[in-house]
Motif scaffolding. Structure first.
Motif, PDB file in Angstrom:
ATOM      1  N   SER A   1      -0.546  10.435   0.938  1.00 54.52           N
ATOM      2  CA  SER A   1       0.116  10.514  -0.359  1.00 54.52           C
ATOM      3  C   SER A   1       1.628  10.422  -0.160  1.00 54.52           C
ATOM      4  CB  SER A   1      -0.237  11.839  -1.041  1.00 54.52           C
ATOM      5  OG  SER A   1       0.492  12.007  -2.234  1.00 54.52           O
ATOM      6  N   ASN A   2       2.294   9.610  -0.996  1.00 55.22           N
ATOM      7  CA  ASN A   2       3.748   9.431  -0.887  1.00 55.22           C
ATOM      8  C   ASN A   2       4.169   9.075   0.545  1.00 55.22           C
ATOM      9  OD1 ASN A   2       4.614  10.072  -3.640  1.00 55.22           O
ATOM     10  ND2 ASN A   2       3.871  12.130  -3.184  1.00 55.22           N
ATOM     11  N   ILE A   3       3.558   8.036   1.108  1.00 57.65           N
ATOM     12  CA  ILE A   3       3.882   7.624   2.479  1.00 57.65           C
ATOM     13  C   ILE A   3       5.354   7.245   2.566  1.00 57.65           C
ATOM     14  CG2 ILE A   3       3.431   5.912   4.293  1.00 57.65           C
ATOM     15  CD1 ILE A   3       0.588   5.649   3.147  1.00 57.65           C
ATOM     16  N   PRO A   4       6.104   7.882   3.453  1.00 60.04           N
ATOM     17  CA  PRO A   4       7.537   7.568   3.572  1.00 60.04           C
ATOM     18  C   PRO A   4       7.760   6.167   4.113  1.00 60.04           C
ATOM     19  CG  PRO A   4       6.839   9.024   5.339  1.00 60.04           C
ATOM     20  CD  PRO A   4       5.672   8.916   4.404  1.00 60.04           C
TER      21      PRO A   4
ATOM     22  N   ALA B   1      -0.781   9.404  -6.191  1.00 61.94           N
ATOM     23  CA  ALA B   1      -0.385  10.475  -5.270  1.00 61.94           C
ATOM     24  C   ALA B   1      -1.074  11.787  -5.608  1.00 61.94           C
ATOM     25  CB  ALA B   1       1.130  10.653  -5.308  1.00 61.94           C
ATOM     26  N   ASP B   2      -1.159  12.110  -6.907  1.00 58.30           N
ATOM     27  CA  ASP B   2      -1.801  13.368  -7.332  1.00 58.30           C
ATOM     28  C   ASP B   2      -3.285  13.377  -6.988  1.00 58.30           C
ATOM     29  OD1 ASP B   2       0.601  14.263  -8.295  1.00 58.30           O
ATOM     30  OD2 ASP B   2       0.220  13.668 -10.370  1.00 58.30           O
ATOM     31  N   LYS B   3      -3.953  12.251  -7.194  1.00 58.12           N
ATOM     32  CA  LYS B   3      -5.379  12.152  -6.863  1.00 58.12           C
ATOM     33  C   LYS B   3      -5.607  12.325  -5.364  1.00 58.12           C
ATOM     34  CE  LYS B   3      -7.563  11.225 -10.780  1.00 58.12           C
ATOM     35  NZ  LYS B   3      -8.676  12.090 -11.275  1.00 58.12           N
ATOM     36  N   MET B   4      -4.745  11.708  -4.547  1.00 60.50           N
ATOM     37  CA  MET B   4      -4.886  11.774  -3.093  1.00 60.50           C
ATOM     38  C   MET B   4      -4.649  13.187  -2.578  1.00 60.50           C
ATOM     39  SD  MET B   4      -3.036   8.185  -1.994  1.00 60.50           S
ATOM     40  CE  MET B   4      -3.617   8.107  -0.313  1.00 60.50           C
ATOM     41  N   LYS B   5      -3.744  13.913  -3.212  1.00 58.79           N
ATOM     42  CA  LYS B   5      -3.444  15.281  -2.794  1.00 58.79           C
ATOM     43  C   LYS B   5      -4.618  16.225  -3.018  1.00 58.79           C
ATOM     44  CE  LYS B   5       1.561  14.984  -3.488  1.00 58.79           C
ATOM     45  NZ  LYS B   5       2.703  15.364  -4.356  1.00 58.79           N
ATOM     46  N   GLN B   6      -5.529  15.833  -3.905  1.00 60.15           N
ATOM     47  CA  GLN B   6      -6.694  16.674  -4.209  1.00 60.15           C
ATOM     48  C   GLN B   6      -7.787  16.567  -3.153  1.00 60.15           C
ATOM     49  OE1 GLN B   6      -7.989  15.707  -8.196  1.00 60.15           O
ATOM     50  NE2 GLN B   6      -5.963  16.096  -9.070  1.00 60.15           N
TER      51      GLN B   6
ATOM     52  N   SER C   1      -8.519  16.629   0.846  1.00 63.19           N
ATOM     53  CA  SER C   1      -7.845  17.162   2.043  1.00 63.19           C
ATOM     54  C   SER C   1      -7.463  16.089   3.051  1.00 63.19           C
ATOM     55  CB  SER C   1      -8.738  18.215   2.720  1.00 63.19           C
ATOM     56  OG  SER C   1      -9.985  17.646   3.080  1.00 63.19           O
ATOM     57  N   TRP C   2      -8.397  15.184   3.398  1.00 61.58           N
ATOM     58  CA  TRP C   2      -8.100  14.207   4.443  1.00 61.58           C
ATOM     59  C   TRP C   2      -7.223  13.059   3.953  1.00 61.58           C
ATOM     60  CZ3 TRP C   2      -9.777   9.073   4.138  1.00 61.58           C
ATOM     61  CH2 TRP C   2     -10.736   8.798   3.154  1.00 61.58           C
ATOM     62  N   LEU C   3      -6.985  12.965   2.628  1.00 62.16           N
ATOM     63  CA  LEU C   3      -6.137  11.912   2.084  1.00 62.16           C
ATOM     64  C   LEU C   3      -4.704  12.376   1.827  1.00 62.16           C
ATOM     65  CD1 LEU C   3      -8.413  10.047  -0.526  1.00 62.16           C
ATOM     66  CD2 LEU C   3      -7.491   9.119   1.603  1.00 62.16           C
ATOM     67  N   ARG C   4      -4.455  13.680   1.987  1.00 63.42           N
ATOM     68  CA  ARG C   4      -3.135  14.210   1.648  1.00 63.42           C
ATOM     69  C   ARG C   4      -2.009  13.568   2.450  1.00 63.42           C
ATOM     70  NH1 ARG C   4      -5.220  20.448   1.545  1.00 63.42           N
ATOM     71  NH2 ARG C   4      -6.271  20.342  -0.491  1.00 63.42           N
TER      72      ARG C   4
ATOM     73  N   ILE D   1       0.836  -1.204   0.000  1.00 58.81           N
ATOM     74  CA  ILE D   1       0.000   0.000   0.000  1.00 58.81           C
ATOM     75  C   ILE D   1       0.871   1.254   0.000  1.00 58.81           C
ATOM     76  CG2 ILE D   1      -1.692   1.345   1.327  1.00 58.81           C
ATOM     77  CD1 ILE D   1      -2.910  -1.113   0.044  1.00 58.81           C
ATOM     78  N   MET D   2       1.918   1.234   0.812  1.00 51.92           N
ATOM     79  CA  MET D   2       2.828   2.381   0.881  1.00 51.92           C
ATOM     80  C   MET D   2       3.488   2.642  -0.470  1.00 51.92           C
ATOM     81  SD  MET D   2       4.486   1.424   4.600  1.00 51.92           S
ATOM     82  CE  MET D   2       5.726   2.713   4.691  1.00 51.92           C
ATOM     83  N   LEU D   3       3.880   1.583  -1.166  1.00 49.56           N
ATOM     84  CA  LEU D   3       4.498   1.733  -2.489  1.00 49.56           C
ATOM     85  C   LEU D   3       3.506   2.292  -3.504  1.00 49.56           C
ATOM     86  CD1 LEU D   3       6.658  -1.523  -2.835  1.00 49.56           C
ATOM     87  CD2 LEU D   3       7.413   0.776  -2.204  1.00 49.56           C
ATOM     88  N   ILE D   4       2.238   1.851  -3.405  1.00 48.27           N
ATOM     89  CA  ILE D   4       1.202   2.329  -4.342  1.00 48.27           C
ATOM     90  C   ILE D   4       1.017   3.840  -4.219  1.00 48.27           C
ATOM     91  CG2 ILE D   4      -1.289   2.256  -4.831  1.00 48.27           C
ATOM     92  CD1 ILE D   4      -1.187  -0.753  -4.191  1.00 48.27           C
ATOM     93  N   THR D   5       1.144   4.353  -2.981  1.00 51.47           N
ATOM     94  CA  THR D   5       0.947   5.804  -2.781  1.00 51.47           C
ATOM     95  C   THR D   5       2.064   6.634  -3.410  1.00 51.47           C
ATOM     96  OG1 THR D   5       2.129   5.898  -0.646  1.00 51.47           O
ATOM     97  CG2 THR D   5      -0.236   5.350  -0.591  1.00 51.47           C
TER      98      THR D   5
END
Length: 318
Positions: free
Chosen positions: A218-221, A205-210, A212-215, A195-199
């Motif tokens: 996005s790009n989980i370290p 990542a761009d969709k999640m940034k759009q 607010s609560w999913l930001r 899941i972390m790699l998918i983000t």
């Protein structure tokens, strides 16, 4: 008996410190990231115990078991523990600790619904008392942090469901608690890593940034801040709390019985808020204290009921 007491004390202190230590990391780690780190370490710590247990029982793991561990790993790590981490972000560590400790109550309800196990009088009283205790702590008429409480309760509820799924699987395959927990952690950690790699996929990542609560998802370290500065924190969370806490909990269970080992979760609602107040300055409201007392009373009723049932079962066997 002395070793059993020491095992229970160690597990109780570790589990009571869990929310406090996780809270103390602040914004250094993403909630999904810290989940992945601590359960990966915890699973590795439990692995030698699990392998030894499988050898003693003479059980071989099958490929079909992967489906069971994938289910319990998903429910435990991806659902319950993610909600748990978010709850710690948005609420006091002491409140999250107390609310999460009510997960055995939800497990009782799910055992009735899914496994069709009869709720004894003691368990029914414990459920009612725990619900009353939660309502006192939540105080619906004066909700100051609805989000944190909803996340805490959701985490406890889904952990209770995970417990019953895990129990069903262990009964079906004959796995003991330490085997189920170890491979749940390891397989769940693999699922979480995927899941972390998918983000990190640009489109995702761009969709999640759009939203607010999913930001924050996005790009989980993965290894950000995994360094010498946080070494002892991560060591404590992964080895002592997640790995050691569960290992000694199951060792206590093997040396005594389920109800005696469950004292860990009965003591935690009282101990965790005190430690949170002493170590990180959490304020304990009077309603929280009253709720804690009610939940502990429910836990004591459960413990006494389990002891009576186990002693009754032993008499019948003899």
């Amino acid at each position: 008996m002395k070793k059993t007491v020491l095992y229970i004390l160690f597990s109780t202190v570790m589990f009571s410190l869990m929310e406090i230590v996780l809270k103390s990391t602040g914004d250094a780690f993403n909630p999904i990231q810290i989940n992945w780190i601590r359960f990966t370490i915890g699973g590795i710590v439990l692995l030698p115990f699990a392998i030894s247990s499988l050898r003693i029982q003479g059980i071989m793991l099958r490929w079909s078991d992967l489906k069971l561990f994938a289910t319990t790993g998903f429910m435990c790590l991806l659902v319950s523990m993610t909600l748990f981490q978010l709850a710690i972000m948005y609420d006091q560590a002491s409140t999250v600790a107390v609310v999460f400790s009510s997960n055995p109550v939800f497990a009782l309800i799910f055992s009735y619904i899914i496994l069709h196990e009869r709720l004894g009088r003691a368990n029914l009283i414990a459920v009612i008392l725990s619900i009353i205790g939660l309502l006192v702590i939540v105080n619906p008429t004066h909700l100051n942090n609805a989000l944190g409480l909803v996340l805490s309760i959701s985490s406890a509820l889904t952990f209770g469901l995970y417990s019953i799924i895990s129990r069903y699987g262990s009964i079906k395959r004959g796995f003991n608690g330490i085997v189920m927990t170890c491979f749940t952690f390891l397989v769940g950690a693999i699922e979480l890593y995927v899941i972390m790699l998918i983000t990190h996929i640009s489109a995702v990542a761009d969709k999640m940034k759009q939203v607010s609560w999913l930001r924050q998802f996005s790009n989980i370290p993965v290894l950000t801040n995994v360094n010498g500065h946080f070494f002892w924190t991560l060591f404590f969370i992964g080895v002592c709390v997640t790995g050691g806490g569960f290992a000694f909990y199951f060792l206590a269970m093997e040396r005594s019985n389920v109800s005696t080992a469950s004292l860990v979760f009965f003591i935690k609602p009282g101990l965790a808020p005190i430690l949170a107040a002493l170590l990180i300055g959490d304020k304990i409201a009077m309603t929280t204290i009253i709720g804690i007392v009610i939940i502990i009373a429910g836990s004591v009723v459960t413990f006494m009921g389990n002891q009576r049932r186990e002693s009754g079962g032993s008499m019948q066997e003899s």
